[in-house]
Write an enzyme that holds these catalytic residues in place. Structure first.
Site, PDB file in Angstrom:
ATOM      1  N   ALA A  61       0.704  -1.212  -0.004  1.00 52.22           N
ATOM      2  CA  ALA A  61      -0.222   0.080  -0.014  1.00 52.22           C
ATOM      3  C   ALA A  61       0.898   1.157   0.068  1.00 52.22           C
ATOM      4  O   ALA A  61       2.019   1.168   0.524  1.00 52.22           O
ATOM      5  CB  ALA A  61      -0.907  -0.144   1.302  1.00 52.22           C
ATOM      6  N   GLY A 105       0.713  -5.388   0.860  1.00 52.56           N
ATOM      7  CA  GLY A 105      -0.240  -5.221  -0.038  1.00 52.56           C
ATOM      8  C   GLY A 105       0.138  -5.900  -1.266  1.00 52.56           C
ATOM      9  O   GLY A 105      -0.858  -6.419  -1.871  1.00 52.56           O
ATOM     10  N   GLU A 108      -0.434  -9.513  -0.641  1.00 52.88           N
ATOM     11  CA  GLU A 108      -1.508  -9.801  -0.414  1.00 52.88           C
ATOM     12  C   GLU A 108      -2.623  -9.694  -1.685  1.00 52.88           C
ATOM     13  O   GLU A 108      -3.396 -10.590  -1.994  1.00 52.88           O
ATOM     14  CB  GLU A 108      -2.099  -8.563   0.723  1.00 52.88           C
ATOM     15  CG  GLU A 108      -1.742  -8.780   1.820  1.00 52.88           C
ATOM     16  CD  GLU A 108      -2.139  -7.710   2.877  1.00 52.88           C
ATOM     17  OE1 GLU A 108      -1.812  -6.468   2.556  1.00 52.88           O
ATOM     18  OE2 GLU A 108      -2.653  -7.942   4.090  1.00 52.88           O
ATOM     19  N   GLU A 128       4.824  -4.948   7.141  1.00 49.47           N
ATOM     20  CA  GLU A 128       3.649  -3.944   8.076  1.00 49.47           C
ATOM     21  C   GLU A 128       4.235  -3.713   9.375  1.00 49.47           C
ATOM     22  O   GLU A 128       4.220  -2.573   9.860  1.00 49.47           O
ATOM     23  CB  GLU A 128       2.192  -4.298   7.933  1.00 49.47           C
ATOM     24  CG  GLU A 128       1.560  -4.223   6.437  1.00 49.47           C
ATOM     25  CD  GLU A 128       1.679  -5.553   5.800  1.00 49.47           C
ATOM     26  OE1 GLU A 128       2.537  -6.277   5.791  1.00 49.47           O
ATOM     27  OE2 GLU A 128       1.021  -5.713   4.671  1.00 49.47           O
TER      28      GLU A 128
HETATM   29  N1  CAA Z   1       4.794   3.275  -0.569  1.00 47.91           N
HETATM   30  C1  CAA Z   1       5.051   4.546  -0.935  1.00 47.91           C
HETATM   31  N2  CAA Z   1       6.054   4.882  -1.739  1.00 47.91           N
HETATM   32  C2  CAA Z   1       7.159   3.377  -1.830  1.00 47.91           C
HETATM   33  C3  CAA Z   1       6.711   2.369  -1.304  1.00 47.91           C
HETATM   34  C4  CAA Z   1       5.514   2.105  -0.560  1.00 47.91           C
HETATM   35  N3  CAA Z   1       4.712   0.862  -0.115  1.00 47.91           N
HETATM   36  N4  CAA Z   1       7.725   1.453  -1.465  1.00 47.91           N
HETATM   37  C5  CAA Z   1       8.543   2.114  -2.259  1.00 47.91           C
HETATM   38  N5  CAA Z   1       8.305   3.254  -2.277  1.00 47.91           N
HETATM   39  C6  CAA Z   1       8.959   4.441  -2.875  1.00 47.91           C
HETATM   40  C7  CAA Z   1      10.233   5.015  -2.244  1.00 47.91           C
HETATM   41  O1  CAA Z   1       9.847   5.844  -1.233  1.00 47.91           O
HETATM   42  C8  CAA Z   1      10.975   5.670  -3.183  1.00 47.91           C
HETATM   43  O2  CAA Z   1      10.601   6.826  -3.576  1.00 47.91           O
HETATM   44  P1  CAA Z   1      11.511   8.142  -3.746  1.00 47.91           P
HETATM   45  O3  CAA Z   1      12.458   7.626  -4.580  1.00 47.91           O
HETATM   46  O4  CAA Z   1      10.490   9.395  -4.058  1.00 47.91           O
HETATM   47  O5  CAA Z   1      12.152   8.230  -2.396  1.00 47.91           O
HETATM   48  C9  CAA Z   1      10.796   4.761  -4.337  1.00 47.91           C
HETATM   49  O6  CAA Z   1       9.651   4.134  -4.111  1.00 47.91           O
HETATM   50  C10 CAA Z   1      11.946   3.762  -4.685  1.00 47.91           C
HETATM   51  O7  CAA Z   1      11.987   2.900  -3.274  1.00 47.91           O
HETATM   52  P2  CAA Z   1      13.393   2.771  -2.397  1.00 47.91           P
HETATM   53  O8  CAA Z   1      14.201   3.886  -2.689  1.00 47.91           O
HETATM   54  O9  CAA Z   1      12.859   2.506  -1.130  1.00 47.91           O
HETATM   55  O10 CAA Z   1      14.084   1.591  -3.150  1.00 47.91           O
HETATM   56  P3  CAA Z   1      14.952   0.367  -2.485  1.00 47.91           P
HETATM   57  O11 CAA Z   1      15.060  -0.445  -3.630  1.00 47.91           O
HETATM   58  O12 CAA Z   1      16.002   1.107  -1.783  1.00 47.91           O
HETATM   59  O13 CAA Z   1      14.092  -0.521  -1.437  1.00 47.91           O
HETATM   60  C11 CAA Z   1      11.849  -1.711  -0.902  1.00 47.91           C
HETATM   61  C12 CAA Z   1      13.015  -1.124  -2.055  1.00 47.91           C
HETATM   62  C13 CAA Z   1      12.680  -2.580   0.032  1.00 47.91           C
HETATM   63  C14 CAA Z   1      10.686  -2.405  -1.464  1.00 47.91           C
HETATM   64  C15 CAA Z   1      11.798  -0.413  -0.224  1.00 47.91           C
HETATM   65  O14 CAA Z   1      11.098   0.650  -0.918  1.00 47.91           O
HETATM   66  C16 CAA Z   1      10.358  -0.521   1.002  1.00 47.91           C
HETATM   67  O15 CAA Z   1      10.748  -1.133   2.079  1.00 47.91           O
HETATM   68  N6  CAA Z   1       9.218  -0.062   0.584  1.00 47.91           N
HETATM   69  C17 CAA Z   1       8.262  -0.289   1.568  1.00 47.91           C
HETATM   70  C18 CAA Z   1       7.618  -1.897   1.687  1.00 47.91           C
HETATM   71  C19 CAA Z   1       6.314  -2.030   2.802  1.00 47.91           C
HETATM   72  O16 CAA Z   1       6.642  -1.587   3.983  1.00 47.91           O
HETATM   73  N7  CAA Z   1       5.495  -2.419   2.254  1.00 47.91           N
HETATM   74  C20 CAA Z   1       4.192  -2.435   3.126  1.00 47.91           C
HETATM   75  C21 CAA Z   1       3.062  -1.290   2.945  1.00 47.91           C
HETATM   76  S1  CAA Z   1       1.890  -1.441   4.298  1.00 47.91           S
HETATM   77  C22 CAA Z   1       0.595  -2.278   3.506  1.00 47.91           C
HETATM   78  O17 CAA Z   1       0.891  -2.806   2.441  1.00 47.91           O
HETATM   79  C23 CAA Z   1      -0.557  -2.289   4.264  1.00 47.91           C
HETATM   80  C24 CAA Z   1      -1.655  -3.390   3.751  1.00 47.91           C
HETATM   81  O18 CAA Z   1      -1.404  -4.555   4.320  1.00 47.91           O
HETATM   82  C25 CAA Z   1      -2.736  -3.348   2.785  1.00 47.91           C
END
Ligand code: CAA
Length: 254
Positions: A61, A105, A108, A128
């Site tokens: 998400a 998500g 999921e 999460e």
């Molecule tokens: N939401 C918003 N933006 C996101 C994102 C997310 N889930 N995942 C990545 N991005 C964005 C980053 O903020 C970044 O944007 P900027 O360039 O503007 O800074 C861009 O995508 C690239 O990401 P990274 O620089 O972080 O890339 P990386 O290769 O270093 O890392 C990653 C990749 C490990 C996937 C890391 O981006 C990450 O940990 N993302 C979040 C994963 C996460 O926590 N997901 C769960 C969300 S909660 C959810 O899903 C609730 C539910 O159950 C419905």
């Protein structure tokens, strides 16, 4: 944010928000839902593939969009329920073709699809907990049913990410293929399904999904009703006649 293509009778939906690793924003989920319902209603399409990019199926998400959400607004708007579960209404088989990150998500969404095909680069996780929340789109429920309690607990409580190989061992995915072959393979599976009886495919999907929502007795009863009803279909007559005539069946009459 969404791109659609057709390949024969397979409908392909690409999640295309590269700047955010396909983070699943409200707008993206609405577009995805509309594309899914469009293909589901189109008689020229027999099965659907959802894919992302080489780097990410979807990184979850959209955290930027979620950070200002507050309860009870989340409840009132039915966050998740309102936009995320359209895929569960699709009656045609849906294949998730996953390369790169399928986190939160994203994992999921893949688990809501009927078949998950993984590239050898795929990474599955429910991180999460590291954001101070828990999975909210079935991540504790579908994951536990797929991989069992201990591995689901470890993934959800620590956020540990599984490689494609570990995900296959854990029954989270149907099969792992080399990344370069993922999309072609997913389309091939979709086209194979789409060449078979549409009504039998929809009923097979429904019957298996009932297995996750019912007792064995209820599930078998449901299966039996669907099985018996297929003897009213033209595809049953065609499939059996073609077998006995030693020719290729021509399905699709319903
Ligand atoms: N939401 C918003 N933006 C996101 C994102 C997310 N889930 N995942 C990545 N991005 C964005 C980053 O903020 C970044 O944007 P900027 O360039 O503007 O800074 C861009 O995508 C690239 O990401 P990274 O620089 O972080 O890339 P990386 O290769 O270093 O890392 C990653 C990749 C490990 C996937 C890391 O981006 C990450 O940990 N993302 C979040 C994963 C996460 O926590 N997901 C769960 C969300 S909660 C959810 O899903 C609730 C539910 O159950 C419905």
């Amino acid at each position: 944010m969404i791109k659609t293509e057709t390949h024969g009778r397979a409908g392909l939906i690409r999640l295309d928000r590269p700047e955010a690793l396909n983070a699943l924003s409200d707008a993206l989920m609405e577009e995805l839902g509309a594309a899914l319902l469009g293909f589901d209603a189109d008689p020229a399409i027999g099965a659907i593939v959802i894919t992302g990019s080489e780097r990410a199926f979807a990184a979850g998400a959209d955290i930027r969009e979620m950070q200002d959400r507050r309860f009870p607004g989340t409840f009132r708007e039915d966050f998740i329920g309102a936009r995320w579960e359209t895929v569960l209404r699709v009656r045609k088989p849906v294949i998730a073709a996953v390369a790169g990150f399928a986190l939160g998500g994203g994992c999921e969404l893949a688990m809501m699809c009927d078949i998950v095909l993984a590239a050898d680069t795929a990474k599955f996780g429910q991180p999460e907990i590291t954001l101070g929340i828990i999975p909210g789109a079935g991540g504790t429920q579908r994951l536990a049913r797929a991989v069992g309690k201990s591995k689901a607990m470890e993934m959800v409580l620590t956020g540990r990410v599984l490689s494609a190989e570990e995900a296959e061992r854990a029954n989270l995915v149907a099969r792992v293929v080399p990344a370069a072959e993922l999309l072609a393979e997913a389309i091939k599976v979709a086209e194979r399904i789409a060449a078979l009886s549409p009504v039998a495919a929809a009923m097979a999907k429904q019957a298996i999904n009932v297995a996750f929502e019912s007792t064995l007795r209820e599930g078998v009863r449901h299966e039996r009703q669907l099985f018996l009803s297929l003897f009213g279909s033209a595809d049953q007559r065609e499939g059996m006649a073609a077998f006995l005539d030693k020719r290729k069946p021509r399905f699709g009459e319903g």
